[in-house]
Structures are given as structure tokens and as C-alpha cells.
Enzyme design. Structure first.
Site, mmCIF file in Angstrom:
data_model
loop_
_atom_site.group_PDB
_atom_site.id
_atom_site.type_symbol
_atom_site.label_atom_id
_atom_site.label_comp_id
_atom_site.label_asym_id
_atom_site.label_seq_id
_atom_site.Cartn_x
_atom_site.Cartn_y
_atom_site.Cartn_z
ATOM 1 N N LYS A 168 -2.158 0.912 -10.141
ATOM 2 C CA LYS A 168 -0.701 0.937 -10.069
ATOM 3 C C LYS A 168 -0.139 1.947 -11.069
ATOM 4 C CE LYS A 168 0.038 -2.063 -6.920
ATOM 5 N NZ LYS A 168 0.965 -1.911 -5.802
ATOM 6 N N ASP A 196 -1.160 4.109 -6.611
ATOM 7 C CA ASP A 196 -0.014 3.570 -5.882
ATOM 8 C C ASP A 196 1.200 3.588 -6.799
ATOM 9 O OD1 ASP A 196 1.827 2.152 -4.433
ATOM 10 O OD2 ASP A 196 0.635 0.326 -4.240
ATOM 11 N N GLU A 222 -0.469 6.659 -2.911
ATOM 12 C CA GLU A 222 0.302 5.723 -2.080
ATOM 13 C C GLU A 222 1.754 5.632 -2.535
ATOM 14 O OE1 GLU A 222 -1.811 2.109 -1.300
ATOM 15 O OE2 GLU A 222 -0.014 0.866 -1.365
ATOM 16 N N GLU A 248 3.899 0.495 4.022
ATOM 17 C CA GLU A 248 4.063 -0.955 3.899
ATOM 18 C C GLU A 248 5.530 -1.360 4.038
ATOM 19 O OE1 GLU A 248 2.601 -0.757 -0.330
ATOM 20 O OE2 GLU A 248 4.048 -2.369 -0.575
ATOM 21 N N ASP A 271 1.821 -3.241 7.240
ATOM 22 C CA ASP A 271 1.434 -4.597 6.861
ATOM 23 C C ASP A 271 1.517 -5.469 8.113
ATOM 24 O OD1 ASP A 271 1.632 -6.488 3.970
ATOM 25 O OD2 ASP A 271 1.659 -7.409 5.949
ATOM 26 N N HIS A 298 -1.928 -2.495 4.852
ATOM 27 C CA HIS A 298 -1.448 -3.093 3.605
ATOM 28 C C HIS A 298 -1.637 -4.597 3.714
ATOM 29 C CE1 HIS A 298 1.818 -4.890 1.069
ATOM 30 N NE2 HIS A 298 1.343 -4.008 0.211
ATOM 31 N N GLU A 331 -7.620 -4.099 1.987
ATOM 32 C CA GLU A 331 -6.970 -4.216 0.676
ATOM 33 C C GLU A 331 -7.138 -5.657 0.211
ATOM 34 O OE1 GLU A 331 -2.776 -3.227 0.366
ATOM 35 O OE2 GLU A 331 -2.950 -3.320 -1.832
HETATM 36 CA CA CA Z 1 1.430 -0.528 -2.235
#
Ligand code: CA
Length: 379
Positions: A168, A196, A222, A248, A271, A298, A331
């Protein structure tokens, strides 16, 4: 077994977690979910989950209820179209579609139980019975140095056997660069690393970061920029070398048509619990094939969403088709979630970074009703 829908129930679940977690634009100390239960006349339940704010999703699913009761649950496409068309004028993206997604997944689960087959078999698969998982975590904590605790966290994923993980970022280019370099150093060159930003950058920053990390072998970048600015996505793709992923926060075949025709992303990540359910996500996946774009779902939420994602992963087309195709990854969220696994009677876990696709009827999971009660939010 009767194929008529008798009732629809929403279970709004929430749990406080021990340690609040931060990402680029927000923070939380709660994990929540809207679980959809669709009950057939003979008492069989099908289960689905909606991604996003649980109480808002529940309000919309409850508004769908009169359109669902009395319908034949085998007519999943008809029901999808009825719900979408009914709310289309105000509901082309966002909560209406996340609510449809939960309903759609529950209907697939019911059909699987009715026909005594896993969903992926009803969808024409499987193309694969297991998938490699990548670890998602590395959220910021309230205290401590990320260069210390995140490096420890990713070393743990390598020890667990994960072949890839996602970091992240989105806290500022300089800070993110230091962390990405430290993580690459810690996990070595062979483990896959994706980043991401949770749309925490603008184009200038994303381009600067992407160029700076070019030598670090990053699998994808991402959500570099906000999802509603596809021109910015195109610019980030054009001006830095790391493959761009996102989606997502995108919805339905119409939303992804724009992403694909404008070639805004190298990898799309719908997603399953948000973009329109299994029915719509299979359509999006087939459309992505026609554009030569990779699809990596996602995944976020409880075991219900996890199992739905695995059912879809089992039928994602090989792109490109060849003797040893590139396989889509799962994921696998490793951050704290008190009922992610507990909601199922049997856990869906990884072994050395590989997860089996559940092969029982429907989603292939059994729901632990005690957990629905334990984490239920009072009305
Ligand atoms: Ca994400």
C-alpha cells in the site's frame, strides 16, 4: 426442490478490530459486510455479499425485495436485467450495482445447490482448480515506523510461502519510494511485488513514482489516480513504464467498455461483489479477452466474497492462450478481519501461497449462522 424465491434477508455485520488501519485517503477500525441471503420456498438459502458500506447496500437490497419474491431463482439473467433496468436511471454505478452483485451471487449459490454443482461448473468450467494467491496487507498503523513494521510484515508473507504481495502506497512520492525500495530489498528479486496507491496521486506524482521504480520489477501500479478520471489513467500508462491496474471502483460492462476502448489500464480488477456479480463479471472478463487486457479480480470482504471470486477465477479465460498461459491470481487479504473466515464452517486458506477453488455445490461453503448473530448490527 421448488425454484421460487420465498424471502430475501440482509445481514449487516460489523466488527471492531484491535488495530485501526490507514490507507492513502482514509482509515478504519471496523470491518463490515452486507451479507445477502435469498431463501427458496423449500427453505434452502443462497448466500451473497455486497462490497462497500454495509447499511447502504442493505437498504438497496431490501428495496429489491418485492422484485425478487415469487421469481424463479434459475432465471438469474432475467433477474439481473430486471433489477438493473428498474434502477438504471440513477443506478449505473455505485451502490445499486454493488447491491445487485450480492443478489446475483446469492442466486448463483442457490442454483448451484439446486443443480448440485459448483458455480464454476454451471459457468462452463473449471479451467483451473487452484490459483496462486498474492498477499494484500501492509496497511499503515497508528504508531511505529512503516519502514520497520511493514518490512517485518512482508518478510512474514515470504516465510508463509506467498510468491507475490501488494504494498500500500499513496502517502507521498518520497515516503513511498523509500518504502518500496526497502520492501524490494527485504523480499528479494524473485517474489512478485505490486503497489497500490488507492488513487492517492495525481498524474504528475504517479509518473514521477512510476519512472523512479522502473528498475525494481513492479508487477503493477494499482489505482494510481482517481477512478473517475480515465484520461489521467491513459496519461499515467503512457508516461511511465509500470503496468497500470485498476477497476475496483468501476461497474458493469458499460463502465469497463470505456476502460477497455480507451486502453486506460493494462490489468482490470473488477470486484465480483461490486461490478455486477458473477453474471456481469464473466461478461466483463470475456470482453477483456477481446481487448487483450488481463483480468485479476479485486477481492475484499468475507469468505462469501472470497468463494465467489474463486468461482470466477476458475472460469477466467486464458489470455493469451498458450501451453503455459499466464494464470490469474487471487487477491488474498491478510489484514485483520474478525469474521472473514469464521463466517464459514470450513476455512478457505492458502498452502504455500496456493488456494483451492471450493468444489461443493454453489459457492462450496457452509455458513456459520452463529457468526451472523454475533456480529449483527442492531437496527
Ligand atoms: Ca486496491
Amino acid at each position: 426442490m421448488s425454484t421460487t424465491i420465498a424471502d430475501v434477508r440482509c445481514h449487516v455485520l460489523e466488527a471492531k478490530i484491535n488495530e485501526p488501519f490507514w490507507w492513502s485517503f482514509n482509515q478504519s477500525d471496523v470491518r463490515g459486510s452486507c451479507v445477502v441471503e435469498i431463501i427458496a420456498e423449500d427453505g434452502t438459502s443462497g448466500w451473497g455479499e455486497c462490497f462497500g458500506p454495509s447499511r447502504l447496500n442493505a437498504a438497496i437490497v431490501n428495496a429489491f425485495k418485492p422484485l425478487l419474491i415469487g421469481q424463479d431463482f434459475r432465471a438469474g439473467d432475467l433477474i439481473w436485467q430486471t433489477l438493473y433496468n428498474q434502477f438504471r436511471d440513477q443506478g449505473q454505478k455505485g451502490l445499486t450495482v454493488t447491491a445487485i452483485s450480492g443478489v446475483d451471487i446469492a442466486l448463483w449459490d442457490l442454483r448451484g445447490k439446486h443443480f448440485e454443482a459448483p458455480i464454476h461448473v454451471l459457468m462452463g468450467g473449471p479451467l483451473r482448480t487452484e490459483v496462486k494467491a498474492y498477499a494484500t496487507g501492509t496497511y499503515r498503523r497508528g504508531a511505529g515506523d512503516p519502514l520497520d513494521y511493514i518490512v517485518k510484515e512482508v518478510e512474514g508473507y515470504v516465510e508463509e510461502g506467498f510468491g507475490a504481495m501488494k504494498l500500500k502506497i499513496g502517502f507521498g512520492v518520497e515516503e513511498d519510494l523509500a518504502l518500496i525500495r526497502a520492501v524490494r530489498e527485504a523480499i528479494g528479486q524473485k517474489v512478485g511485488l505490486m503497489i497500490d496507491a488507492n488513487h492517492g496521486y495525481d498524474v504528475i506524482e504517479a509518473v514521477e513514482l512510476g519512472n523512479a521504480i522502473a528498475p525494481l520489477n513492479i508487477g503493477w501500479f494499482e489505482e494510481p489516480v482517481v477512478p473517475d478520471e480515465l484520461n489521467s489513467y491513459c496519461e499515467v500508462r503512457a508516461r511511465q513504464p509500470v503496468p497500470v491496474a485498476g477497476g475496483e471502483c468501476e461497474f458493469t460492462r458499460w463502465g469497463f467498455r470505456e476502460v477497455l476502448t480507451r486502453r486506460a489500464m493494462d490489468i482490470i480488477q473488477p470486484d465480483t461483489c461490486a461490478a455486477g456479480g458473477l453474471t456481469e463479471c464473466k461478461r466483463i472478463a470475456d470482453m477483456a479477452t477481446a481487448f487483450g487486457v488481463r483480468y485479476v479480480p479485486h477481492v475484499w470482504g468475507t469468505g462469501i466474497g472470497l468463494s465467489a471470486s474463486l468461482q470466477l477465477l476458475a472460469v477466467l479465460p486464458h489470455t493469451p492462450p498458450r501451453r503455459t498461459p499466464i494464470e490469474p491470481m487471487l487477491e488474498f487479504d491478510r489484514s485483520e478481519h474478525p469474521f472473514r473466515q469464521a463466517i464459514m464452517k470450513q476455512e478457505i486458506e492458502h498452502k504455500s501461497g496456493v488456494v483451492q477453488v471450493p468444489d461443493g455445490p454453489g459457492l462450496g461453503i457452509e455458513i456459520n449462522r452463529d457468526v451472523l448473530t454475533e456480529f449483527a448490527v442492531a437496527d
